[in-house]
Scaffold this motif. Structure first.
Motif, mmCIF file in Angstrom:
data_model
loop_
_atom_site.group_PDB
_atom_site.id
_atom_site.type_symbol
_atom_site.label_atom_id
_atom_site.label_comp_id
_atom_site.label_asym_id
_atom_site.label_seq_id
_atom_site.Cartn_x
_atom_site.Cartn_y
_atom_site.Cartn_z
ATOM 1 N N GLU A 87 5.538 -0.495 8.553
ATOM 2 C CA GLU A 87 4.799 -1.406 7.677
ATOM 3 C C GLU A 87 4.515 -2.748 8.350
ATOM 4 O OE1 GLU A 87 7.124 -1.370 4.087
ATOM 5 O OE2 GLU A 87 6.089 0.418 3.341
ATOM 6 N N HIS A 103 0.848 -1.187 0.000
ATOM 7 C CA HIS A 103 0.000 0.000 0.000
ATOM 8 C C HIS A 103 0.888 1.243 0.000
ATOM 9 C CE1 HIS A 103 -2.583 3.137 1.817
ATOM 10 N NE2 HIS A 103 -3.533 2.508 1.154
ATOM 11 N N PHE A 141 1.284 4.733 1.272
ATOM 12 C CA PHE A 141 0.745 5.545 2.351
ATOM 13 C C PHE A 141 0.925 7.018 2.016
ATOM 14 C CE2 PHE A 141 2.078 1.540 4.246
ATOM 15 C CZ PHE A 141 0.900 1.159 4.860
ATOM 16 N N SER A 142 -0.008 7.834 2.489
ATOM 17 C CA SER A 142 0.098 9.271 2.280
ATOM 18 C C SER A 142 -0.332 9.989 3.554
ATOM 19 C CB SER A 142 -0.752 9.711 1.087
ATOM 20 O OG SER A 142 -2.093 9.359 1.277
ATOM 21 N N SER A 145 -8.248 6.106 4.041
ATOM 22 C CA SER A 145 -7.167 6.552 3.176
ATOM 23 C C SER A 145 -7.425 7.997 2.757
ATOM 24 C CB SER A 145 -7.078 5.650 1.948
ATOM 25 O OG SER A 145 -6.037 6.086 1.116
ATOM 26 N N VAL A 158 -5.666 -0.355 7.055
ATOM 27 C CA VAL A 158 -5.884 1.063 6.787
ATOM 28 C C VAL A 158 -7.371 1.332 6.996
ATOM 29 C CG1 VAL A 158 -5.767 2.897 5.063
ATOM 30 C CG2 VAL A 158 -3.987 1.149 5.134
ATOM 31 N N VAL A 170 -1.263 9.243 9.903
ATOM 32 C CA VAL A 170 0.054 9.443 9.306
ATOM 33 C C VAL A 170 0.252 10.940 9.047
ATOM 34 C CG1 VAL A 170 1.533 8.899 7.336
ATOM 35 C CG2 VAL A 170 -0.016 7.162 8.236
ATOM 36 N N VAL A 175 -4.639 4.670 10.232
ATOM 37 C CA VAL A 175 -4.319 3.242 10.241
ATOM 38 C C VAL A 175 -4.565 2.654 11.625
ATOM 39 C CG1 VAL A 175 -2.608 3.427 8.395
ATOM 40 C CG2 VAL A 175 -1.876 3.693 10.753
ATOM 41 N N ASP A 185 -3.686 9.542 6.103
ATOM 42 C CA ASP A 185 -4.227 8.188 6.255
ATOM 43 C C ASP A 185 -4.428 7.880 7.740
ATOM 44 O OD1 ASP A 185 -4.016 7.868 3.539
ATOM 45 O OD2 ASP A 185 -2.414 6.376 3.614
ATOM 46 N N VAL A 239 5.612 11.014 5.693
ATOM 47 C CA VAL A 239 6.005 9.787 5.007
ATOM 48 C C VAL A 239 7.391 9.970 4.408
ATOM 49 C CG1 VAL A 239 3.663 9.038 4.479
ATOM 50 C CG2 VAL A 239 4.849 10.487 2.877
#
Length: 68
Positions: free
Chosen positions: A52, A3, A5-6, A61, A58, A26, A11, A9, A29
């Motif tokens: 990770e 995935h 990630f940005s 998103s 998630v 998040v 999680v 997000d 990154v």
């Protein structure tokens, strides 16, 4: 986990934070990830590999949000 990630997000981590929350947002990154606990606003920086491995799923998103 395969995935991208940005920032933004949300999680769920495998282990619970001492405040009782498993949900994290998040905020950075790259080679290192910066995440913020949604229960108590505590911020933690983790290397990408550890981040990770620690993710369960998630929840939300940032890509799902439709921007005008």
């Amino acid at each position: 986990m395969n995935h991208k990630f940005s920032i933004g997000d949300v999680v769920e981590m495998k282990k619970q934070h001492p405040c009782g929350s498993k949900e994290w947002e998040v905020t950075r990154v790259g080679a290192d990830f910066k995440i913020k606990c949604l229960g108590c606003d505590h911020q933690v920086m983790l290397p990408r590999t550890k981040f990770e491995k620690s993710i369960k799923k998630v929840i939300k998103s940032a890509d799902d949000i439709i921007q005008p």
